[in-house]
Design an enzyme around this catalytic site. Structure first.
Site, mmCIF file in Angstrom:
data_model
loop_
_atom_site.group_PDB
_atom_site.id
_atom_site.type_symbol
_atom_site.label_atom_id
_atom_site.label_comp_id
_atom_site.label_asym_id
_atom_site.label_seq_id
_atom_site.Cartn_x
_atom_site.Cartn_y
_atom_site.Cartn_z
ATOM 1 N N ASP A 172 7.957 5.038 89.198
ATOM 2 C CA ASP A 172 7.648 6.448 89.400
ATOM 3 C C ASP A 172 6.378 6.777 88.630
ATOM 4 O O ASP A 172 6.179 6.279 87.520
ATOM 5 C CB ASP A 172 8.815 7.295 88.900
ATOM 6 C CG ASP A 172 8.624 8.768 89.189
ATOM 7 O OD1 ASP A 172 8.305 9.105 90.334
ATOM 8 O OD2 ASP A 172 8.802 9.568 88.261
ATOM 9 N N ASP A 186 12.405 9.045 85.927
ATOM 10 C CA ASP A 186 12.838 9.939 84.852
ATOM 11 C C ASP A 186 13.515 11.193 85.393
ATOM 12 O O ASP A 186 14.167 11.907 84.650
ATOM 13 C CB ASP A 186 11.648 10.343 83.983
ATOM 14 C CG ASP A 186 10.616 11.151 84.762
ATOM 15 O OD1 ASP A 186 10.533 10.972 85.991
ATOM 16 O OD2 ASP A 186 9.881 11.950 84.152
ATOM 17 N N ASP A 237 15.265 10.563 91.134
ATOM 18 C CA ASP A 237 15.203 9.103 91.108
ATOM 19 C C ASP A 237 16.582 8.455 90.993
ATOM 20 O O ASP A 237 16.701 7.232 91.100
ATOM 21 C CB ASP A 237 14.353 8.642 89.911
ATOM 22 C CG ASP A 237 12.911 9.116 90.010
ATOM 23 O OD1 ASP A 237 12.373 9.050 91.118
ATOM 24 O OD2 ASP A 237 12.354 9.545 88.991
#
Length: 935
Positions: free
Chosen positions: A191, A506, A510
């Site tokens: 990410d 985070d 996700d």
């Protein structure tokens, strides 16, 4: 229910905006992007559960709670069945093979002894049934030795040791198996926000006083005077609603409260200050605000695209500070501030330079903001509260704001790529910004990147067929404008192609991908609780370099298990084969009786596992390719070592078994005037047992390295290993000399030894080391099995074939649809006038269906081997995708118009990526048509 929300509140349910004042929400927990989204009735009235209110206040109507809300839908996807790791799959197959070998050898040993007992008993006429019990005990002992029951202990010890050491590297392992799995990882889907970047909007470039600054370093800023810096600081501090605060706990971290863009400007103001002002604990911008009270404030509006604040002027009655969209504000300027703080006219060249600076920063993915002011000869109380006098502005400068990458990101990615791990970025940001970040981080290099690597956007990826997605899944380096479902689909596609996939994240968005991946990493500081709950490893310091350490320790665990297997299989083969040969040869007392064999089993299992599983990692492990999902647990190099060492040990043991009394000059002692040859047999068995144990001790040292000749490398760093070797030797000496000299020794199959026999035992053990070195010099092609390189090449070839098949299928599907569609349209138009021709349309449908089925069958035939083990995952993925899909409720309830979730996604996307409104209508219409077609 109607909720009242104010700044700082967490939204507990999905809601519709009703009314409010300048309400903005931070959706980073759901989208991963640190951008405050303004909520209103016109453009974006949707408030998502799990997000927080960053500024303003308002009321909203609750429309979805619990499992029906976005937050709840993600929580439901975290409930999954545990899956086998790549190592567990390999171990299951190996344990069955070794167990079958041991059971077969035990049965043969028992049968050989039993048949010989029958023959001998019939000849002698005496049937001693206790001997059959001895045969059974020996056979069971062989099974105990052969079956690697110490393997789970070795794995657990290795994983626990790695887990403890990884904690020192700021990696909190929540699932023990993740330690090993990370060593096999071949793909890392990272990410962007908070993982590769700092999740903190920062001013990184600026055009100030006609000078372009590529960095905001203090040394660079000396090009502008203190008076200019003070003027710029005053404008940023006063013309802002945001605030900074020190995080609790004395960590020194500054939290951003309010607009992230305004917080970036406030942080720049703090950086302008000297060290003394920072040490007093009070923020510098507070002092500037206290010294210049606000007289009038004009908040940002989408029509004006700027914000203004009026204060009492020093050289004039009023000073109006203005900031806003760069292109708009530049057109309103007639003057420009010079580096020394004086003012000059804003020439055509200045305007060109300003626009060039804006373009330059935009190309690097920066968000630009212009800062200006104007002095007015009018009392602040007489200002129009609705229409600010934003004319003839003096331009202070243009700043470029972005979420910068972490300092350690580039080095960590370089290390991971050097270790054979493919790193790609999955982000909700636009493609331009994502590309700039990827190039800066070293994820994507357009000049050096391998052929086929690409940057793709989420909407394009979603519109692809399954075959097309499979064909590009391994080529993507950046997936921009992606949704949580995109990351989940990409992760599962890669797993179907045989890759071991790790995912970082985070945000709450996700969580599904973190749970489905082979290894999920969450950030300990910036990560949400949902992300931490879904992950396997928490990076406590949010340092991406800790992931490289996780890879190193994972590979060390895998290598340690291989070392232990190499050591254990040698003991298995020799011990089992020796007793089998002795039984077939008719030796009444086996050289390795039950109790000595159990002691050997303890050396081999418990102590061997502890010794080899606690070895520290070598930095060279990061120079090799990952083990992947297809690498053999016992490779060719290991088979070479096992066969070489086992052959030597068997030759020694068989020679001693049949000629040991002659070689060692053992005579039958005279006891009560008669020769006691039974004691000589016990002495010989004790000598074979002792030599066997010392051969295992030095075989354990030889097992420290699989391919390297220097088995003593870094042995001084392995305290546990040296201690266990010393303990094994010490216990063996006590076992032979103390137990062997008592009545217990003969009862369990041996007696104590003399000096000559001790020296011979140790020498026979030491010879293992040169034999191991010579074995490593033999050609690898002479031995069974496959090397890691051959296994990886074979897996890569299979994956390439699968991708080619998927690509071919995608092309054929397009060609088939292109050929069939015109014919269908033609026949359908004719059918309107001729109802009797309905059978033509049916035939075209059947042709189209037949083509599609044929292509699907061809594709499945090519990649069936890859998909076979993941059918269950795909079914689970389908249900999870449906739970996360924007059109879930639309399909489930069968309504005529777009659902809340679909409409929310479209409106938010339009607002964030500045899509024209007709795109939304087209997408909505397309979704309606698709749903109608499905119905």
């Amino acid at each position: 229910d109607v909720l009242e929300l104010t700044a700082g509140d967490k939204i507990p349910a999905d809601c519709l905006y009703l009314e409010g004042s300048k309400l903005k929400t931070n959706e980073a927990a759901m989208t991963g992007e640190p951008i405050d989204i303004a909520k209103n009735l016109d453009k974006d009235p949707f408030l998502l559960s799990g997000t927080s209110v960053s500024e303003g206040s308002g009321r909203c109507l609750v429309v979805a709670v619990g499992g029906h809300s976005q937050w709840g839908a993600i929580l439901k996807t975290l409930i999954v069945e545990p899956q086998s790791t790549p190592l567990q799959e390999r171990l299951d197959a190996l344990v069955v093979k070794v167990g079958n070998f041991g059971i077969g050898a035990a049965i043969l040993t028992f049968l050989a002894s039993f048949i010989r007992w029958i023959v001998e008993s019939s000849e002698e006429g005496k049937w001693d049934g206790t001997k059959v019990l001895d045969f059974l005990i020996n056979s069971v002992t062989i099974i105990v030795v052969a079956i690697p029951e110490g393997l789970p202990l070795a794995i657990t010890l290795g994983l626990a040791f790695a887990m403890k050491k990884m904690m020192e590297d700021k990696n909190l392992v929540r699932r023990l198996e993740a330690c090993e799995t990370m060593g096999s990882a071949t793909q890392l889907n990272a990410d962007k926000t908070g993982t590769l970047t700092q999740n903190r909007m920062t001013v990184t470039e600026a055009w100030l006083g006609r000078t372009f600054f590529e960095s905001m370093d203090k040394k660079e800023l000396t090009k502008v005077s203190k008076s200019f810096q003070e003027l710029l600081s005053e404008s940023c501090a006063i013309n802002s609603d945001a605030n900074l605060s020190h995080k609790e706990g004395g960590s020194g971290i500054v939290e951003h409260i309010g607009s992230k863009t305004e917080c970036a400007l406030l942080q720049m103001v703090e950086d302008f200050g000297d060290d003394e002002s920072k040490n007093d604990g009070e923020f510098r911008y507070h002092k500037l605000r206290d010294s210049k009270p606000v007289k009038q404030r004009y908040h940002f509006t989408s029509a004006r695209k700027r914000m203004s604040t009026a204060i009492a002027g020093t050289t004039s009655a009023t000073r109006l500070h203005v900031k806003g969209a760069s292109e708009v504000l530049v057109e309103l300027c007639s003057k420009i501030a010079k580096p020394d703080g004086s003012v000059d006219s804003f020439s055509k060249q200045d305007e060109k330079n300003a626009r060039d600076a804006i373009q330059r920063m935009a190309e690097r993915g920066l968000r630009t903001l212009a800062i200006a002011y104007v002095d007015l000869n009018i009392d602040p109380s007489k200002l129009d509260p609705e229409k600010p006098m934003e004319e003839n502005l003096t331009l202070l400068g243009i700043v470029g704001i972005k979420d910068p990458i972490r300092v350690e990101t580039a080095d960590a990615i370089k290390l991971l790529r050097g270790a054979g791990v493919t790193v790609r970025m999955v982000t909700g940001d636009n493609a331009v910004t994502a590309r700039a970040i990827a190039i800066e981080a070293g994820i994507f290099d357009p000049d050096k990147e391998e052929k086929g690597a690409t940057i793709l956007e989420g909407p394009v990826f979603r519109k692809m067929s399954r075959a097309e997605q499979e064909s590009v899944a391994m080529k993507i380096r950046v997936l921009a404008r992606s949704s949580p479902t995109d990351k989940l689909v990409l992760c599962n596609l890669q797993r179907e192609l045989g890759e071991v996939v790790s995912v970082t994240g985070d945000g709450t968005n996700d969580a599904p991908a973190l749970k489905d991946a082979d290894v999920g990493f969450a950030l300990g500081i910036a990560g949400t609780e949902i992300a931490k709950e879904a992950c396997d490893i928490v990076i406590m310091d949010d340092n991406i370099k800790s992931m490289a350490q996780a890879v190193l320790w994972g590979r060390n665990v895998y290598q340690s298990i291989r070392k232990f297997l190499q050591f254990q299989l040698v003991v298995n083969v020799v011990a089992v084969s020796l007793n089998l040969i002795a039984a077939c040869a008719g030796i009444k007392e086996l050289p390795l009786a039950a109790v000595p064999l159990l002691w050997v089993n303890m050396i081999m299992d418990s102590m061997g596992a502890l010794a080899l599983a606690t070895e520290p990692p070598s930095a060279r492990l990061m120079d090799r390719q990952p083990f992947g999902r297809t690498a053999p647990l016992v490779n060719k190099q290991m088979w070479r070592n096992i066969i070489g060492i086992s052959t030597y040990q068997l030759i020694v043991c068989i020679t001693l078994m049949f000629a040991g009394t002659t070689i060692m000059d053992m005579d039958c002692p005279i006891v009560d005037g008669h020769e006691d040859c039974h004691r000589r047999t016990l002495e010989l068995n004790g000598f074979i047992f002792n030599a066997f144990v010392f051969m295992q001790v030095f075989s354990e040292i030889n097992s420290r390295r699989i391919g390297n000749l220097n088995v003593f490398e870094d042995i001084q760093k392995s305290g546990w290993f040296c201690s266990i070797i010393a303990l094994t030797v010490g216990v063996q000496v006590l076992f032979i000399e103390v137990v062997g000299s008592t009545v217990v020794g003969p009862a369990i199959g041996f007696v104590n030894l003399n000096t000559k026999e001790w020296i011979a035992s140790i020498v026979l053990g030491v010879i293992i080391l040169p034999v191991g070195a010579l074995t490593r010099c033999l050609p690898i092609s002479l031995f069974p099995g496959v090397t890691d390189e051959e296994a990886m090449a074979q897996a890569a070839e299979e994956a390439h074939k699968a991708q080619l098949a998927a690509k071919s299928l995608a092309k054929q599907e397009k060609m088939g649809l292109a050929d069939v569609q015109p014919a269908r349209e033609s026949i359908e138009s004719n059918d309107m006038g001729s109802p009797g021709k309905k059978h033509h349309r049916t035939s075209i449908d059947s042709v189209s269906s037949g083509i599609t089925h044929a292509f699907e069958a061809a594709s499945e035939a090519v990649i069936a081997s890859r998909r076979a083990s993941h059918n269950e995952d795909r079914s689970r993925l389908s249900s999870r995708e449906s739970s996360l899909s924007p059109s879930t409720s639309f399909r489930a309830h069968g309504r005529g118009g777009p659902s809340f979730r679909r409409a929310a996604t479209l409106v938010i996307s339009a607002n964030r990526f500045r899509l024209p409104m007709d795109t939304i209508q087209d997408d909505a219409d397309e979704g309606d048509e698709e749903t109608a077609a499905r119905s």
